[in-house]
Write an enzyme that holds these catalytic residues in place. Structure first.
Site, PDB file in Angstrom:
ATOM      1  N   HIS A 253       0.831  -1.206   0.000  1.00 46.98           N
ATOM      2  CA  HIS A 253       0.000   0.000   0.000  1.00 46.98           C
ATOM      3  C   HIS A 253       0.870   1.262   0.000  1.00 46.98           C
ATOM      4  O   HIS A 253       0.721   2.139  -0.863  1.00 46.98           O
ATOM      5  CB  HIS A 253      -0.905  -0.050   1.239  1.00 46.98           C
ATOM      6  CG  HIS A 253      -1.858   1.086   1.372  1.00 46.98           C
ATOM      7  ND1 HIS A 253      -3.191   0.967   1.079  1.00 46.98           N
ATOM      8  CD2 HIS A 253      -1.688   2.371   1.777  1.00 46.98           C
ATOM      9  CE1 HIS A 253      -3.800   2.132   1.283  1.00 46.98           C
ATOM     10  NE2 HIS A 253      -2.906   3.003   1.715  1.00 46.98           N
ATOM     11  N   GLU A 254       1.799   1.327   0.940  1.00 54.58           N
ATOM     12  CA  GLU A 254       2.602   2.543   1.073  1.00 54.58           C
ATOM     13  C   GLU A 254       3.562   2.716  -0.101  1.00 54.58           C
ATOM     14  O   GLU A 254       3.840   3.834  -0.519  1.00 54.58           O
ATOM     15  CB  GLU A 254       3.370   2.543   2.404  1.00 54.58           C
ATOM     16  CG  GLU A 254       2.478   2.479   3.647  1.00 54.58           C
ATOM     17  CD  GLU A 254       1.373   3.534   3.711  1.00 54.58           C
ATOM     18  OE1 GLU A 254       1.512   4.580   3.048  1.00 54.58           O
ATOM     19  OE2 GLU A 254       0.355   3.307   4.401  1.00 54.58           O
ATOM     20  N   HIS A 257       1.687   4.475  -2.745  1.00 58.32           N
ATOM     21  CA  HIS A 257       1.708   5.930  -2.519  1.00 58.32           C
ATOM     22  C   HIS A 257       3.062   6.507  -2.948  1.00 58.32           C
ATOM     23  O   HIS A 257       3.130   7.550  -3.599  1.00 58.32           O
ATOM     24  CB  HIS A 257       1.501   6.246  -1.034  1.00 58.32           C
ATOM     25  CG  HIS A 257       0.074   6.164  -0.563  1.00 58.32           C
ATOM     26  ND1 HIS A 257      -0.936   6.890  -1.143  1.00 58.32           N
ATOM     27  CD2 HIS A 257      -0.491   5.463   0.454  1.00 58.32           C
ATOM     28  CE1 HIS A 257      -2.081   6.628  -0.491  1.00 58.32           C
ATOM     29  NE2 HIS A 257      -1.841   5.764   0.462  1.00 58.32           N
ATOM     30  N   GLU A 283      -4.951   7.547  -2.968  1.00 54.43           N
ATOM     31  CA  GLU A 283      -5.396   6.272  -2.401  1.00 54.43           C
ATOM     32  C   GLU A 283      -5.660   5.250  -3.515  1.00 54.43           C
ATOM     33  O   GLU A 283      -5.513   4.039  -3.301  1.00 54.43           O
ATOM     34  CB  GLU A 283      -6.641   6.496  -1.532  1.00 54.43           C
ATOM     35  CG  GLU A 283      -6.979   5.356  -0.589  1.00 54.43           C
ATOM     36  CD  GLU A 283      -5.947   5.108   0.518  1.00 54.43           C
ATOM     37  OE1 GLU A 283      -4.974   5.870   0.653  1.00 54.43           O
ATOM     38  OE2 GLU A 283      -6.120   4.108   1.239  1.00 54.43           O
TER      39      GLU A 283
HETATM   40 ZN    ZN Z   1      -3.268   5.108   1.885  1.00 54.13          ZN
END
Ligand code: ZN
Length: 489
Positions: A253-254, A257, A283
């Site tokens: 997830h990160e 980003h 997101e």
């Molecule tokens: Zn996030």
């Protein structure tokens, strides 16, 4: 051409923001606890300096006089003008009062959550709401007061549009979640998963996605996050627990980003446009890597054997099919941050509806816990045992952050729309993922999303990348196809 003085001032704003980002990153990764108070002062001073620079009349005059050449410079002037005008509309006294109220609410919120005592937090939330209403009054012309708050996180998005999109999302998700809840439960990952081996595997995964050791760092933090100091200096953080693999998915997830910030066009570097355009689009990037790549069947054809090698004891009893099902467990629960791919957006829809009602004044703060509990029952079919596991669980309202929550579900929706376009544009996508290759996905995202930074509004970016407006249909189609197969419904 832009004047050197305008470029200098925009560069300075970018630098102040990066300095604040670095201090925040340090606070959560390196700083000894004793540094907290001094760090608060330093960060407040930096924020004041940035606000003064952002609202300086000289900046307004330079923007008025600017004669931009070409699309990029026009975008720089347009966005810088918008940032400047928005900041100037809010009186310094109000901005300071909001910061102070947010800071003062932290301890009571944490205490209220720990002791299941909503009444303790209530006056602080009321104060935050009152200040947000005054903030909304600083801006004219919005169709709905909540539009002004949304705009801080998702420029251009309106309450009416979110209502319509979330209404359709809700209609699709509630029956899917109910059907899954009635199906035979998926197996669970037995574990344990020793942390050192998770860390090693997470780094290998991050490097495969695009983490490059010359431009990235990975450190431990209590709450995982990603911070960009420049496109060539990306910080991601992680946290691992021995009894599950959430830490691995949080890293995916990160890194999602981080890749967004890493692939912004370098020419936007110090212009204040060299960063992600909105929280929803941001997101969408993290969710795309975490869920659409990282929880997919072809992905685990490649990584399943590595997982088994790293954790022989934790995986030996599961077939490949069961492993995939265990990685994709759906279970309606109480806590948003623990929610799965299917039920996550329902937690967000509840918060959106409550926030709108609070801003409209149709929901009194005293009635908030009951409204929360009724909504959880209706949307997720779960009974909330206490406010600690209900209305007090998230930190956002203690900061007065209203308008933020919807971006999480917008991210899920946009990720699915981008994925539909990626599947159309990249031949042999599944085979590439099954072979552990992600270059084509990364390049597609750079071209259609990342490189633009803030030069294109979110809605326009989405439409150029996919040919569609914001639409929950692809997310619902993808979730139905995937989970009806996994749960044999
Ligand atoms: Zn996030």
């Amino acid at each position: 051409m832009l004047s050197p003085e305008l470029e200098r001032r925009l560069g300075e704003l970018t630098d102040l923001s990066a300095a604040g980002g670095l201090l925040g990153w340090d606070q959560q990764t390196m700083m000894p606890p004793g540094g907290g108070e001094a760090r608060g002062n330093v960060m407040a001073t930096l924020a004041t300096l940035a606000h003064e620079r952002q609202t300086a009349p000289e900046l307004g005059a330079l923007l008025d006089a600017a004669q931009p050449d070409g699309e990029r410079e026009q975008a720089i002037v347009r966005v810088a003008r918008r940032d400047h005008d928005k900041a100037r509309r809010v009186p310094t006294e109000l901005a300071a009062a909001m910061e102070l109220a947010a800071a003062r609410a932290q301890e009571p919120w944490a205490h209220a959550r720990a002791t299941n005592d909503f009444a303790l937090f209530r006056p602080y939330l009321e104060r935050n709401l009152e200040l947000r209403r005054r903030y909304v009054d600083c801006f004219e012309g919005a169709e709905h007061p909540y539009d002004t708050l949304l705009d801080n996180f998702e420029p251009g998005l309106t309450t009416a549009r979110v209502r319509e999109v979330f209404g359709r999302l809700r209609q699709g998700l509630v029956p899917l979640a109910a059907a899954i809840a009635a199906a035979e439960p998926a197996p669970v990952l037995p574990g344990p998963f020793p942390v050192a081996a998770q860390q090693e595997l997470a780094l290998e995964l991050a490097r495969a996605f695009g983490f490059d050791d010359g431009s990235w760092r990975m450190d431990l933090a209590v709450h995982p996050f990603a911070q960009s100091l420049s496109p060539q200096d990306i910080r991601v953080t992680a946290r691992y627990r021995e009894d599950d693999l959430q830490g691995l998915f949080a890293v995916m997830h990160e890194v999602g980003h981080g890749l967004y910030e890493h692939q912004v066009d370098p020419v936007l570097g110090r212009t204040t446009l060299g960063t992600g355009v909105s929280l929803g689009i941001h997101e969408s990037q993290s969710r795309l890597w975490e869920n659409l790549v990282g929880r997919s069947e072809p992905f685990w054809r490649h990584w399943g054997p590595k997982l088994r090698a790293a954790f022989p004891a934790g995986t030996e009893d599961l077939s490949d099919d069961d492993l995939l099902r265990a990685i994709n467990v759906v279970k309606p629960g109480l806590i948003r941050v623990d929610a799965d791919e299917v039920t996550y957006s329902l937690h967000v829809i509840l918060r959106f509806e409550l926030e709108v009602a609070m801003i409209e004044g149709t929901l009194a703060i005293g009635d908030l816990p009951d409204a929360w509990n009724a909504g959880m029952q209706e949307l997720l079919g779960v009974a909330v045992p206490d406010d600690t596991h209900g209305v007090l669980q998230d930190i956002h309202w203690s900061f007065g952050e209203l308008g933020y929550f919807p971006t999480y579900a917008i991210g899920n929706i946009v990720a699915a729309q981008l994925w539909t376009a990626i599947r159309r544009d990249i031949p042999g996508l599944e085979d590439q993922i099954a072979a552990g290759g992600y270059g084509a996905i990364r390049d597609w995202l750079r071209e259609h999303v990342h490189r633009h930074g803030r030069t294109v509004q979110p809605a326009q970016l989405l439409e150029r990348a996919t040919g569609e407006k914001l639409d929950p249909a692809p997310l619902l189609e993808q979730l139905n196809a995937k989970y009806r197969a996994l749960y044999r419904i």
